[in-house]
Design an enzyme around this catalytic site. Structure first.
Site, PDB file in Angstrom:
ATOM      1  N   LYS A 123      11.258 -59.551  10.425  1.00  0.00           N
ATOM      2  CA  LYS A 123      10.030 -59.881  11.150  1.00  0.00           C
ATOM      3  C   LYS A 123       9.397 -58.600  11.629  1.00  0.00           C
ATOM      4  O   LYS A 123      10.090 -57.609  11.860  1.00  0.00           O
ATOM      5  CB  LYS A 123      10.352 -60.755  12.368  1.00  0.00           C
TER       6      LYS A 123
HETATM    7  N1  GLU Z   1       5.738 -66.354   9.411  1.00  0.00           N
HETATM    8  C1  GLU Z   1       6.256 -67.465   8.688  1.00  0.00           C
HETATM    9  C2  GLU Z   1       7.549 -67.951   9.311  1.00  0.00           C
HETATM   10  O1  GLU Z   1       7.845 -67.709  10.470  1.00  0.00           O
HETATM   11  C3  GLU Z   1       6.321 -67.214   7.187  1.00  0.00           C
HETATM   12  C4  GLU Z   1       7.187 -66.079   6.764  1.00  0.00           C
HETATM   13  C5  GLU Z   1       7.096 -65.743   5.270  1.00  0.00           C
HETATM   14  O2  GLU Z   1       6.442 -66.459   4.543  1.00  0.00           O
HETATM   15  O3  GLU Z   1       7.713 -64.748   4.892  1.00  0.00           O
HETATM   16  O4  GLU Z   1       8.311 -68.646   8.697  1.00  0.00           O
END
Ligand code: GLU
Length: 434
Positions: A123
């Site tokens: 993240k």
């Molecule tokens: N931000 C989204 C989540 O928390 C998608 C992450 C992604 O597609 O890599 O799942």
């Protein structure tokens, strides 16, 4: 390897200072601890899996429109890459912190394992207020953040995506910056980008669609039919608004939604399509929408309804709110909306909670499809994306349900058990490189 519970070293994440009650990393670890004991996880694996494998902090200088230089703090946390390249969104928010990003990265690891996509978890975050920045400032911030992390990102290494306050345009700038440095267009370095740049059809709606799929699967299990169900949705962004619309199209009556400007209620059902159009024409919020009664955030969460979808942000349901919740099913569209001390209360009340790492996994599932399409150079129809997404979400829901029944635990702990077991098993087979 011999195993003893008493050698779990919890100081690994509780020291030097104990974590605050509303720290998302604590929220993740409290559930991790329960699942680790059920799994009789090797204590060494415990210590390894509760830490991120890498954390990056970067100072991002940006020339603002005034000509002044402002320096922003950016993070990228790779929680784990045992199952494949790490995957996860980037959020832009004034209050984003390293501990929040660490928790969100770990949730990505378990989420990818639960839906069975071959990624690890990561993240990113930048401490900024995008509402107060011009498009030019946001572009310069995004490009410099990407340049700073150029050795971290890569289609085989770490693949960012949108999250809170980031969108297709920001993903396009990441793609372009990364590609300029690599001297070739690398569209698989990021997902959630515009369809014209190698994005996938159906990616934007994917998280909301996944929320709908698992909600319908839960209704099947409880013998409920959409036509008889009322829904309240907290959050009217990309996840909440689409989940609300799709649940309405499935036959449910969406009686309440909320956003930063407050809650909106209508006993006979809101017109979600009209509300989405309203938001598009009113600077991204429902402020001033007058076709509904107003409601506080707490009233929305404790509303007498069948399905509650918290799709805003972390730590919205504490013990106090949990005691007053009236819904039969909670579907966590957001990451970490329920605090650990609310879990037992909800379980005792018999509320079926579909946990975040399952409920909102539709986004990363279609991100995986996007990455596959980019690498194949062959793009699927929207129908095919939807069918495959539905199939993967249904399968994951059933597997989590069965795991929870097998261990006589909540769906949340069932999902953690499934996710951690998969990663730990891969780690065991790979062995520890020395
Ligand atoms: N931000 C989204 C989540 O928390 C998608 C992450 C992604 O597609 O890599 O799942």
């Amino acid at each position: 390897m011999p195993f003893k519970f008493d050698v779990y070293d919890r100081s690994v994440y509780r020291e030097p200072a104990p974590l605050d009650r509303d720290d998302p990393f604590r929220s993740m670890m409290e559930r991790f601890d329960i699942a680790a004991e059920i799994l009789e996880l090797n204590p060494g694996f415990y210590e390894y899996l509760c830490r991120p494998t890498r954390t990056h902090i970067t100072s991002i200088p940006v020339v603002m429109d005034t000509g002044h230089i402002k320096v922003f703090e950016g993070y990228r946390v790779i929680h784990n890459n045992v199952l494949g390249p790490s995957k996860g969104g980037i959020r832009y928010a004034p209050d984003v912190s390293m501990n929040e990003v660490k928790a969100l990265a770990a949730w990505m690891t378990w989420k990818c394992a639960v839906v069975d996509v071959p990624f690890g978890g990561a993240k990113g975050g930048v401490v900024c207020n995008p509402r107060e920045m011009s498009p030019g400032e946001l572009e310069r911030l995004t490009r410099r953040y990407t340049a700073d992390l150029i050795d971290v990102f890569g289609p085989d290494k770490d693949i960012p995506a949108p999250d809170m306050n980031t969108n297709e345009q920001i993903m396009a700038w990441i793609l372009d910056t990364y590609s300029m440095h690599s001297r070739r267009t690398e569209n698989a370095v990021v997902t959630g980008k515009p369809v014209g740049l190698g994005g996938s059809k159906g990616r934007q709606e994917a998280t909301g669609r996944g929320v709908m799929t698992v909600t319908l699967a839960a209704m099947d299990r409880l013998d409920l039919t959409p036509d008889d169900c009322t829904v309240a949705v907290q959050g009217f962004g990309n996840v909440g608004s689409i989940a609300a619309q799709l649940l309405q199209e499935s036959g449910c009556t969406v009686v309440a939604v909320s956003d930063v400007t407050g809650g909106y209620y209508r006993e006979d059902g809101l017109d979600i399509a009209a509300m989405r159009t309203y938001v598009q024409n009113h600077d991204g919020t429902l402020d001033g929408y007058d076709q509904a009664e107003s409601l506080t955030n707490e009233e929305l969460l404790t509303l007498d309804c069948d399905i509650l979808v918290p799709a805003a942000k972390e730590d919205q349901i504490d013990a106090e709110i949990a005691r007053n919740i009236d819904a039969r099913i909670i579907v966590e569209g957001a990451n970490g909306p329920t605090m650990p001390d609310a879990d037992d209360i909800l379980n005792e009340k018999g509320v079926l909670v579909i946990p975040d790492i399952l409920a909102n996994a539709g986004g990363v599932t279609v991100s995986y499809f996007e990455w596959v399409q980019d690498r194949q150079g062959y793009f699927w129809t929207e129908e095919s994306v939807r069918d495959r997404l539905e199939q993967m979400m249904r399968t994951a829901f059933e597997r989590v349900y069965e795991t929870a029944e097998e261990h006589d635990v909540s769906l949340r702990i069932g999902a953690y058990v499934m996710g951690i077991r998969k990663v730990a098993e891969a780690l065991r087979i790979r062995g520890i490189y020395a």
